[in-house]
Write a protein that holds these residues in place. Structure first.
Motif, PDB file in Angstrom:
ATOM      1  N   ILE A 179     -16.086  -4.571   2.596  1.00  0.00           N
ATOM      2  CA  ILE A 179     -15.349  -3.747   3.555  1.00  0.00           C
ATOM      3  C   ILE A 179     -13.989  -4.348   3.850  1.00  0.00           C
ATOM      4  CG2 ILE A 179     -15.401  -2.826   5.898  1.00  0.00           C
ATOM      5  CD1 ILE A 179     -18.415  -2.680   5.702  1.00  0.00           C
ATOM      6  N   ALA A 180     -13.921  -5.680   3.939  1.00  0.00           N
ATOM      7  CA  ALA A 180     -12.629  -6.321   4.198  1.00  0.00           C
ATOM      8  C   ALA A 180     -11.652  -6.048   3.064  1.00  0.00           C
ATOM      9  CB  ALA A 180     -12.820  -7.815   4.408  1.00  0.00           C
ATOM     10  N   GLY A 181     -12.143  -6.058   1.841  1.00  0.00           N
ATOM     11  CA  GLY A 181     -11.270  -5.729   0.716  1.00  0.00           C
ATOM     12  C   GLY A 181     -10.775  -4.305   0.789  1.00  0.00           C
ATOM     13  N   ALA A 182     -11.652  -3.386   1.181  1.00  0.00           N
ATOM     14  CA  ALA A 182     -11.247  -1.998   1.308  1.00  0.00           C
ATOM     15  C   ALA A 182     -10.220  -1.820   2.414  1.00  0.00           C
ATOM     16  CB  ALA A 182     -12.462  -1.132   1.566  1.00  0.00           C
TER      17      ALA A 182
ATOM     18  N   ARG B 172     -14.643   5.127  -4.007  1.00  0.00           N
ATOM     19  CA  ARG B 172     -14.394   4.023  -4.930  1.00  0.00           C
ATOM     20  C   ARG B 172     -14.403   2.671  -4.227  1.00  0.00           C
ATOM     21  NH1 ARG B 172      -9.238   4.852  -8.486  1.00  0.00           N
ATOM     22  NH2 ARG B 172     -10.108   2.896  -9.286  1.00  0.00           N
ATOM     23  N   LEU B 173     -14.158   2.680  -2.914  1.00  0.00           N
ATOM     24  CA  LEU B 173     -14.174   1.408  -2.189  1.00  0.00           C
ATOM     25  C   LEU B 173     -15.577   0.790  -2.175  1.00  0.00           C
ATOM     26  CD1 LEU B 173     -11.910   2.309   0.880  1.00  0.00           C
ATOM     27  CD2 LEU B 173     -11.304   0.989  -1.152  1.00  0.00           C
ATOM     28  N   LEU B 174     -16.579   1.635  -2.283  1.00  0.00           N
ATOM     29  CA  LEU B 174     -17.947   1.092  -2.281  1.00  0.00           C
ATOM     30  C   LEU B 174     -18.252   0.286  -3.521  1.00  0.00           C
ATOM     31  CD1 LEU B 174     -19.895   4.167  -0.862  1.00  0.00           C
ATOM     32  CD2 LEU B 174     -19.273   2.064   0.326  1.00  0.00           C
ATOM     33  N   ASP B 175     -17.463   0.545  -4.602  1.00  0.00           N
ATOM     34  CA  ASP B 175     -17.700  -0.172  -5.857  1.00  0.00           C
ATOM     35  C   ASP B 175     -16.908  -1.460  -5.955  1.00  0.00           C
ATOM     36  OD1 ASP B 175     -19.353   1.874  -6.614  1.00  0.00           O
ATOM     37  OD2 ASP B 175     -17.728   3.022  -7.575  1.00  0.00           O
ATOM     38  N   LEU B 176     -16.098  -1.790  -4.939  1.00  0.00           N
ATOM     39  CA  LEU B 176     -15.306  -3.014  -4.993  1.00  0.00           C
ATOM     40  C   LEU B 176     -16.216  -4.230  -4.882  1.00  0.00           C
ATOM     41  CD1 LEU B 176     -12.243  -2.117  -2.717  1.00  0.00           C
ATOM     42  CD2 LEU B 176     -12.287  -2.296  -5.203  1.00  0.00           C
TER      43      LEU B 176
ATOM     44  N   PRO C 166     -16.695  -8.411  -3.922  1.00  0.00           N
ATOM     45  CA  PRO C 166     -16.165  -9.269  -2.858  1.00  0.00           C
ATOM     46  C   PRO C 166     -14.843  -9.897  -3.284  1.00  0.00           C
ATOM     47  CG  PRO C 166     -18.497  -9.643  -3.137  1.00  0.00           C
ATOM     48  CD  PRO C 166     -18.075  -8.744  -4.246  1.00  0.00           C
ATOM     49  N   GLY C 167     -13.814  -9.787  -2.391  1.00  0.00           N
ATOM     50  CA  GLY C 167     -12.500 -10.396  -2.643  1.00  0.00           C
ATOM     51  C   GLY C 167     -11.521  -9.474  -3.329  1.00  0.00           C
ATOM     52  N   GLU C 168     -11.987  -8.344  -3.901  1.00  0.00           N
ATOM     53  CA  GLU C 168     -11.071  -7.421  -4.581  1.00  0.00           C
ATOM     54  C   GLU C 168     -10.381  -6.525  -3.559  1.00  0.00           C
ATOM     55  OE1 GLU C 168     -13.217  -5.269  -7.477  1.00  0.00           O
ATOM     56  OE2 GLU C 168     -13.403  -6.938  -8.881  1.00  0.00           O
ATOM     57  N   SER C 169      -9.215  -6.050  -3.919  1.00  0.00           N
ATOM     58  CA  SER C 169      -8.458  -5.111  -3.080  1.00  0.00           C
ATOM     59  C   SER C 169      -8.147  -3.874  -3.901  1.00  0.00           C
ATOM     60  CB  SER C 169      -7.175  -5.758  -2.551  1.00  0.00           C
ATOM     61  OG  SER C 169      -6.343  -6.124  -3.637  1.00  0.00           O
ATOM     62  N   TYR C 170      -7.821  -2.825  -3.184  1.00  0.00           N
ATOM     63  CA  TYR C 170      -7.576  -1.541  -3.834  1.00  0.00           C
ATOM     64  C   TYR C 170      -6.184  -1.067  -3.436  1.00  0.00           C
ATOM     65  CZ  TYR C 170      -8.186   3.372  -5.063  1.00  0.00           C
ATOM     66  OH  TYR C 170      -8.053   4.615  -5.596  1.00  0.00           O
ATOM     67  N   GLY C 171      -5.281  -0.954  -4.377  1.00  0.00           N
ATOM     68  CA  GLY C 171      -3.939  -0.492  -4.071  1.00  0.00           C
ATOM     69  C   GLY C 171      -3.092  -0.404  -5.321  1.00  0.00           C
ATOM     70  N   ALA C 172      -1.921   0.089  -5.164  1.00  0.00           N
ATOM     71  CA  ALA C 172      -0.993   0.250  -6.296  1.00  0.00           C
ATOM     72  C   ALA C 172      -0.152  -0.987  -6.468  1.00  0.00           C
ATOM     73  CB  ALA C 172      -0.105   1.466  -6.067  1.00  0.00           C
ATOM     74  N   PRO C 173       0.389  -1.186  -7.686  1.00  0.00           N
ATOM     75  CA  PRO C 173       1.179  -2.399  -7.920  1.00  0.00           C
ATOM     76  C   PRO C 173       2.437  -2.453  -7.085  1.00  0.00           C
ATOM     77  CG  PRO C 173       0.416  -1.469  -9.983  1.00  0.00           C
ATOM     78  CD  PRO C 173       0.107  -0.468  -8.949  1.00  0.00           C
ATOM     79  N   ASP C 174       2.972  -1.327  -6.656  1.00  0.00           N
ATOM     80  CA  ASP C 174       4.216  -1.397  -5.903  1.00  0.00           C
ATOM     81  C   ASP C 174       3.996  -1.872  -4.481  1.00  0.00           C
ATOM     82  OD1 ASP C 174       2.829   0.720  -5.028  1.00  0.00           O
ATOM     83  OD2 ASP C 174       4.484   2.181  -5.131  1.00  0.00           O
ATOM     84  N   GLU C 175       2.752  -2.088  -4.077  1.00  0.00           N
ATOM     85  CA  GLU C 175       2.481  -2.607  -2.736  1.00  0.00           C
ATOM     86  C   GLU C 175       2.381  -4.125  -2.707  1.00  0.00           C
ATOM     87  OE1 GLU C 175      -0.963  -0.808  -1.130  1.00  0.00           O
ATOM     88  OE2 GLU C 175      -0.197   1.217  -1.242  1.00  0.00           O
ATOM     89  N   PHE C 176       2.426  -4.763  -3.860  1.00  0.00           N
ATOM     90  CA  PHE C 176       2.222  -6.205  -3.892  1.00  0.00           C
ATOM     91  C   PHE C 176       3.311  -6.948  -3.146  1.00  0.00           C
ATOM     92  CE2 PHE C 176      -0.252  -5.920  -8.110  1.00  0.00           C
ATOM     93  CZ  PHE C 176      -1.320  -5.399  -7.423  1.00  0.00           C
ATOM     94  N   ASN C 177       4.515  -6.340  -3.057  1.00  0.00           N
ATOM     95  CA  ASN C 177       5.593  -7.052  -2.364  1.00  0.00           C
ATOM     96  C   ASN C 177       5.544  -6.828  -0.861  1.00  0.00           C
ATOM     97  OD1 ASN C 177       6.178  -4.397  -2.323  1.00  0.00           O
ATOM     98  ND2 ASN C 177       8.216  -4.532  -3.281  1.00  0.00           N
ATOM     99  N   ASN C 178       4.574  -6.017  -0.369  1.00  0.00           N
ATOM    100  CA  ASN C 178       4.456  -5.790   1.077  1.00  0.00           C
ATOM    101  C   ASN C 178       3.393  -6.733   1.623  1.00  0.00           C
ATOM    102  OD1 ASN C 178       4.673  -4.756   3.598  1.00  0.00           O
ATOM    103  ND2 ASN C 178       3.653  -2.798   3.144  1.00  0.00           N
ATOM    104  N   LEU C 179       3.770  -7.988   1.835  1.00  0.00           N
ATOM    105  CA  LEU C 179       2.805  -9.019   2.242  1.00  0.00           C
ATOM    106  C   LEU C 179       2.554  -9.015   3.742  1.00  0.00           C
ATOM    107  CD1 LEU C 179       4.011 -11.984   0.037  1.00  0.00           C
ATOM    108  CD2 LEU C 179       2.199 -10.324  -0.430  1.00  0.00           C
ATOM    109  N   ASP C 180       3.513  -8.587   4.495  1.00  0.00           N
ATOM    110  CA  ASP C 180       3.349  -8.643   5.955  1.00  0.00           C
ATOM    111  C   ASP C 180       3.083  -7.257   6.485  1.00  0.00           C
ATOM    112  OD1 ASP C 180       3.270  -9.520   8.502  1.00  0.00           O
ATOM    113  OD2 ASP C 180       5.457  -9.739   8.740  1.00  0.00           O
ATOM    114  N   PHE C 181       1.820  -6.838   6.356  1.00  0.00           N
ATOM    115  CA  PHE C 181       1.491  -5.483   6.812  1.00  0.00           C
ATOM    116  C   PHE C 181       0.553  -5.572   8.002  1.00  0.00           C
ATOM    117  CE2 PHE C 181      -2.006  -6.590   4.126  1.00  0.00           C
ATOM    118  CZ  PHE C 181      -3.106  -5.996   4.715  1.00  0.00           C
TER     119      PHE C 181
END
Length: 601
Positions: A98-101, A119-123, A125-140
């Motif tokens: 759930i934390a990854g989701a 699809r979040l149920l298939d994640l 532990p430790g995986e995240s779900y998002g697009a590559p263009d969000e990787f630079n948004n570290l402070d959310f």
């Protein structure tokens, strides 16, 4: 049409309402009376079985051991500990998913990422779900409006409670406050009710708390601003996942875990999952109920077996005690002790011992009564003679008559003195044999000593005594007993044999071993024993001495000898020595023989 028989014998065809009502009342009364009578019979049966304190002790001790075992199983159940560990591991895995989701869907930028909750149920532990263009948004920041639908979808199938805290430990979302599809409601919990729980509920809570508490800390609900008050939340905000086990005020176990909500190693909040108050307790309670069912069956079996065991112990002991009480009170002439000697246990030994003791007691009482009657009879004869002589003495007209009366008085006085001495010796014989300890007696030494004394004194008899032993010279012919009393037996037999022997004759003593017995034979050359006297010769006060004057013997010597021998576990009897038949067919009597057999050591 019903046909009933009335109490007076008449038959009723059902025409009278009064008869119908009376009969129905009697039927109803009888229907209630039968179960009540049955219950009374069962109660009386158990009261009878549990009357003895021994029965109560057996049942109580057996049930106490069983209760201690069950209490230990309930208190130290490994099932509960394993269930808590498994639940904590499951919550940690669920929280990481759930934390990854949440990390994948928590950005405040809208219309940039499409989140599919399925699809979040298939994640993993430790995986995240998002697009590559969000990787630079570290402070959310965590957006509750975007996270709430995901959290609701993931928490709804489970019975867990989820709370999300921001980086400062402030509560953002609580699954208890989620309603509808996407709506978020935030409100404070209502104050606890002021209604006091009942006695049964208090007892249940106290038992549950005692079983579950152990060293677990108490769980308390903290305010929405105090997320750091939970140790696991404080640890997860530092980037470390943690779990805790607590107990609430109702004694219910609460398992909670907290994992950090992070993206690219940056912690943006914490997710806390906790079980409901009765989640684990329901499973533990079900397990304990199964144990209690087994305990109930075991208790019933234990009670039945204990009662059966007690009936085989307490019942016979009570019967033996009642019989002993009747013997003491002498309700009947002779009371028989119940015979349990066929039992090869302590009860059988006790029954045999009580029966032997009671038999000996009755024999002793009968012997005392017979002894008192015999003593009274034997003392009455010399007293009567003495009174007659004393009354006649003043009427004597010459010196010869007075001298004869004085001789009678002197003879009766000596006879009374002899009777009193022998009676005193016989009366204290049993007490002395019971009081003194048994010790090995060397029969060889005893016979040699008594023979030497008899040959030296002869006590007015010119009759010698000789002894011989059949067996090894080193054999002591040892028997357990009292040397002084066994010496009295030999002395009585030797003196009796000398009194019936002719001057210059011999009394012969022979000693031999017969397996586990020591046999002592005393022979004389006298006239023998009359056929009618062989059975009476050992009776008290019986004497048959035609060659002696009346009153010269008390008749207690052989009776005392028999009493001593039997007290030593031996036997004694008398018989005549028979010679070879003559030409005319007559069988001569060579003398009397007394045989004593004693158990050897």
């Amino acid at each position: 049409m019903l046909d009933r028989t009335l109490p007076d014998g008449r038959r009723d065809a059902g025409g009278s309402p009064s008869h119908n009502s009376d009969t129905s009342d009697e039927t109803a009364s009888g229907g209630w009376r039968r179960p009540l009578d049955w219950l009374r019979s069962v109660r009386q049966f158990f009261v009878t079985l549990t009357f003895s304190s021994l029965t109560r002790r057996i049942v109580s001790l057996n049930l106490a051991g069983l209760c201690a075992l069950v209490a230990g199983v309930l208190y130290l159940s490994q099932f509960r500990a394993g269930l808590i560990d498994a639940r904590a591991q499951s919550l940690l895995t669920q929280a990481e998913i759930i934390a990854g989701a949440i990390a994948a869907s928590a950005t405040v930028e809208t219309n940039t990422i499409t989140i599919d909750p399925d699809r979040l149920l298939d994640l993993k532990p430790g995986e995240s779900y998002g697009a590559p263009d969000e990787f630079n948004n570290l402070d959310f920041p965590i957006n509750p409006e975007r996270v709430a639908p995901v959290l609701r979808r993931l928490i709804s199938p489970t019975k867990t409670r989820a709370r999300i805290y921001d980086r400062d430990g402030v509560l953002l979302l609580d699954s208890r406050s989620l309603y509808g599809r996407g709506d978020v409601l935030r409100f404070e919990l209502p104050p606890p009710t002021t209604e006091k729980p009942g006695l049964l509920e208090k007892t249940t809570i106290a038992i549950r708390t005692w079983l579950n508490r152990g060293d677990l800390p108490l769980y308390r609900e903290l305010g929405p601003e105090n997320g750091n008050g939970y140790q696991e939340v404080q640890q997860s905000l530092s980037g470390i996942k943690n779990s805790m086990v607590r107990i609430n005020e109702r004694g219910e176990v609460i398992v909670s875990v907290a994992v950090p909500v992070q993206r690219f190693r940056a912690v943006h909040g914490a997710l806390m999952l906790s079980t409901q108050g009765d989640d684990i307790d329901q499973m533990v309670t079900a397990e304990r109920l199964a144990i209690l069912k087994v305990f109930a069956v075991a208790m019933a079996v234990m009670v039945v077996l204990s009662l059966l065991l007690a009936s085989t112990i307490a019942g016979p002991v009570r019967r033996l005690a009642d019989s002993a009480e009747r013997v003491r009170r002498r309700i009947r002439t002779r009371v028989e002790i119940p015979d349990f000697t066929d039992r090869r246990d302590e009860i059988g030994h006790l029954s045999g011992a009580l029966r032997d003791m009671t038999g000996a007691l009755y024999n002793r009482i009968e012997a005392i009564e017979m002894f008192a009657a015999d003593v009274s009879h034997e003392l009455k004869n010399p007293l009567t003679s003495l009174r007659s002589a004393v009354e006649t003495l003043p009427l004597a007209k010459n010196e010869n008559s007075r001298a004869r009366l004085l001789e009678v008085i002197e003879h009766d006085v000596r006879r009374l003195d002899r009777l009193i001495s022998d009676i005193s010796d016989a009366s204290r014989l049993d007490a002395e044999l019971q009081r003194n300890d048994v010790a090995p007696v060397n029969i060889r030494t005893l016979l040699n000593t008594l023979t030497a004394i008899a040959n030296e004194t002869k006590l007015g008899h010119d009759v010698g005594v000789e002894v011989r032993f059949e067996g090894a010279a080193s054999d002591t012919f040892s028997v357990p007993g009292h040397d002084s009393r066994l010496g009295q037996v030999i002395t009585n037999l030797v003196t009796n044999a000398q009194s019936f022997s002719e001057p210059g004759g011999k009394v012969r003593i022979a000693c031999r071993r017969l397996k586990a017995k020591i046999e002592i034979v005393v022979d004389d050359d006298g006239p023998g024993i009359g056929p009618d006297a062989l059975e009476r010769i050992f009776e008290r006060f019986y004497t048959d001495r035609p060659h002696q004057g009346f009153g010269q013997n008390s008749g207690l010597g052989l009776s005392i000898s028999k009493q001593i021998v039997e007290a030593h576990g031996g036997t004694i009897w008398a018989e005549n020595r028979i010679g070879a038949a003559s030409s005319d067919g007559e069988v001569p009597v060579l003398g009397a023989r007394f045989v004593v057999r004693l158990p050897a050591t």
